[in-house]
Scaffold this motif. Sequence first.
Motif, PDB file in Angstrom:
ATOM      1  N   SER A  28       0.828  -1.210   0.000  1.00 29.00           N
ATOM      2  CA  SER A  28       0.000   0.000   0.000  1.00 29.00           C
ATOM      3  C   SER A  28       0.862   1.261   0.000  1.00 29.00           C
ATOM      4  N   LYS A  29       1.973   1.230   0.717  1.00 28.25           N
ATOM      5  CA  LYS A  29       2.869   2.391   0.731  1.00 28.25           C
ATOM      6  C   LYS A  29       3.487   2.615  -0.644  1.00 28.25           C
ATOM      7  N   LYS A  30       3.859   1.520  -1.300  1.00 27.56           N
ATOM      8  CA  LYS A  30       4.447   1.648  -2.633  1.00 27.56           C
ATOM      9  C   LYS A  30       3.417   2.140  -3.649  1.00 27.56           C
ATOM     10  N   ILE A  31       2.191   1.645  -3.527  1.00 28.21           N
ATOM     11  CA  ILE A  31       1.143   2.098  -4.435  1.00 28.21           C
ATOM     12  C   ILE A  31       0.836   3.571  -4.205  1.00 28.21           C
ATOM     13  N   CYS A  32       0.793   3.985  -2.939  1.00 25.78           N
ATOM     14  CA  CYS A  32       0.560   5.396  -2.615  1.00 25.78           C
ATOM     15  C   CYS A  32       1.629   6.276  -3.240  1.00 25.78           C
ATOM     16  N   THR A  33       2.891   5.857  -3.121  1.00 26.37           N
ATOM     17  CA  THR A  33       4.005   6.613  -3.709  1.00 26.37           C
ATOM     18  C   THR A  33       3.866   6.687  -5.219  1.00 26.37           C
ATOM     19  N   CYS A  34       3.461   5.562  -5.824  1.00 25.80           N
ATOM     20  CA  CYS A  34       3.282   5.516  -7.274  1.00 25.80           C
ATOM     21  C   CYS A  34       2.165   6.451  -7.715  1.00 25.80           C
ATOM     22  N   LEU A  35       1.050   6.446  -7.002  1.00 22.36           N
ATOM     23  CA  LEU A  35      -0.073   7.310  -7.353  1.00 22.36           C
ATOM     24  C   LEU A  35       0.337   8.782  -7.353  1.00 22.36           C
ATOM     25  N   GLU A  36       1.092   9.155  -6.321  1.00 20.02           N
ATOM     26  CA  GLU A  36       1.522  10.544  -6.214  1.00 20.02           C
ATOM     27  C   GLU A  36       2.559  10.894  -7.272  1.00 20.02           C
ATOM     28  N   LYS A  37       3.498   9.983  -7.490  1.00 20.95           N
ATOM     29  CA  LYS A  37       4.556  10.231  -8.474  1.00 20.95           C
ATOM     30  C   LYS A  37       3.983  10.350  -9.881  1.00 20.95           C
ATOM     31  N   GLU A  38       3.040   9.480 -10.219  1.00 21.05           N
ATOM     32  CA  GLU A  38       2.435   9.484 -11.555  1.00 21.05           C
ATOM     33  C   GLU A  38       1.282  10.487 -11.662  1.00 21.05           C
ATOM     34  N   LYS A  39       0.962  11.153 -10.542  1.00 17.15           N
ATOM     35  CA  LYS A  39      -0.103  12.157 -10.494  1.00 17.15           C
ATOM     36  C   LYS A  39      -1.437  11.592 -10.976  1.00 17.15           C
ATOM     37  N   ILE A  40      -1.740  10.394 -10.513  1.00 21.23           N
ATOM     38  CA  ILE A  40      -2.977   9.724 -10.904  1.00 21.23           C
ATOM     39  C   ILE A  40      -4.142  10.278 -10.097  1.00 21.23           C
ATOM     40  N   LYS A  41      -5.231  10.612 -10.789  1.00 20.04           N
ATOM     41  CA  LYS A  41      -6.371  11.230 -10.121  1.00 20.04           C
ATOM     42  C   LYS A  41      -7.703  10.577 -10.503  1.00 20.04           C
ATOM     43  N   SER A  42      -7.650   9.326 -10.916  1.00 17.00           N
ATOM     44  CA  SER A  42      -8.885   8.593 -11.207  1.00 17.00           C
ATOM     45  C   SER A  42      -8.673   7.127 -10.879  1.00 17.00           C
ATOM     46  N   THR A  43      -9.738   6.462 -10.413  1.00 14.02           N
ATOM     47  CA  THR A  43      -9.620   5.049 -10.057  1.00 14.02           C
ATOM     48  C   THR A  43      -9.332   4.196 -11.285  1.00 14.02           C
ATOM     49  N   GLU A  44      -9.762   4.665 -12.471  1.00 12.82           N
ATOM     50  CA  GLU A  44      -9.506   3.906 -13.684  1.00 12.82           C
ATOM     51  C   GLU A  44      -8.017   3.782 -13.970  1.00 12.82           C
ATOM     52  N   LYS A  45      -7.263   4.823 -13.636  1.00 10.81           N
ATOM     53  CA  LYS A  45      -5.833   4.827 -13.921  1.00 10.81           C
ATOM     54  C   LYS A  45      -5.000   4.216 -12.797  1.00 10.81           C
ATOM     55  N   MET A  46      -5.669   3.846 -11.710  1.00 14.92           N
ATOM     56  CA  MET A  46      -4.950   3.208 -10.615  1.00 14.92           C
ATOM     57  C   MET A  46      -4.338   1.880 -11.035  1.00 14.92           C
ATOM     58  N   GLU A  47      -4.948   1.270 -12.039  1.00 14.22           N
ATOM     59  CA  GLU A  47      -4.528  -0.062 -12.465  1.00 14.22           C
ATOM     60  C   GLU A  47      -3.046  -0.114 -12.804  1.00 14.22           C
ATOM     61  N   GLN A  48      -2.538   0.951 -13.398  1.00 14.32           N
ATOM     62  CA  GLN A  48      -1.138   0.934 -13.795  1.00 14.32           C
ATOM     63  C   GLN A  48      -0.212   0.873 -12.589  1.00 14.32           C
ATOM     64  N   CYS A  49      -0.564   1.541 -11.506  1.00 16.91           N
ATOM     65  CA  CYS A  49       0.264   1.474 -10.299  1.00 16.91           C
ATOM     66  C   CYS A  49       0.126   0.115  -9.632  1.00 16.91           C
ATOM     67  N   PHE A  50      -1.101  -0.401  -9.552  1.00 17.42           N
ATOM     68  CA  PHE A  50      -1.323  -1.698  -8.937  1.00 17.42           C
ATOM     69  C   PHE A  50      -0.512  -2.782  -9.645  1.00 17.42           C
ATOM     70  N   GLU A  51      -0.607  -2.813 -10.979  1.00 15.89           N
ATOM     71  CA  GLU A  51       0.092  -3.850 -11.737  1.00 15.89           C
ATOM     72  C   GLU A  51       1.611  -3.696 -11.623  1.00 15.89           C
ATOM     73  N   LYS A  52       2.064  -2.458 -11.651  1.00  9.63           N
ATOM     74  CA  LYS A  52       3.496  -2.197 -11.559  1.00  9.63           C
ATOM     75  C   LYS A  52       4.056  -2.698 -10.230  1.00  9.63           C
ATOM     76  N   ILE A  53       3.390  -2.385  -9.133  1.00  9.12           N
ATOM     77  CA  ILE A  53       3.861  -2.784  -7.808  1.00  9.12           C
ATOM     78  C   ILE A  53       3.707  -4.284  -7.613  1.00  9.12           C
ATOM     79  N   LEU A  54       2.617  -4.840  -8.107  1.00  6.92           N
ATOM     80  CA  LEU A  54       2.389  -6.272  -7.984  1.00  6.92           C
ATOM     81  C   LEU A  54       3.485  -7.066  -8.688  1.00  6.92           C
TER      82      LEU A  54
END
Length: 225
Positions: A28-54
């Motif tokens: 969750s910490k890594k995903i949070c960092t990814c969301l902020e770094k990639e400036k993601i602001k929609s749940t649809e685009k969260m997938e890229q951070c989830f898959e990357k960290i996974l």
Amino acid sequence: MKKKLLIFFAIIIIPYLTNGQDMSEKLSKKICTCLEKEKIKSTEKMEQCFEKILISNLEEIYKVYKIKSLDDFDFEKLGIDIGVKLMKNCDYAMENLTNVENKFDEDFISDEDLDCSELKNGDFYYLSPNPETNIIDTTFVTIKNKMYLERMNGGKSYSLLDINWVNDCKFSLIFKDSNDKYKSAMSKPGDIYNYEIVSSTPNSIILKLIWKKQEYKIDFYKVKQ
């Protein structure tokens, strides 16, 4: 995958072994960092951070959860656990991925001289997307004296809280119990949530939830007798 991502923001947690908890915390910490770094602001685009960290943590996931194949792994449980941790610990996610319907307009002004007495006893309902189906669900609420009772999923699940009125239009909800997997995950007995009535119409009441120094809008609709 989208279904799993929607579960991220559901109010649920399922118990894991300690190692699993540590792993979901790390992810969750890594995903949070990814969301902020990639400036993601929609749940649809969260997938890229989830898959990357996974993908980058697959070897450790296999080891911690003692699985030999991803086919053996319950991604729903992991998504649930990570989702709760994001809600509680990731300020960026809460500030940028909250539904528009739950945000106040910048020019919103609370009503003056509100009569808040009608919320102190009665039946109401509010609408929210089901995290698994993305279909709008109706949650029915009964308030009577100090009891605040919610019924979800067509009455199959419930949440029970105490309601404590601070003044005429401000109140706190104290969590007691729930058999709903989403609600029981986010709260433990004694957790307190602070609300304020900010507007009222003949058919609805607008509430302000103050949580983690953020304000969220909730529309309560009056059940017609």
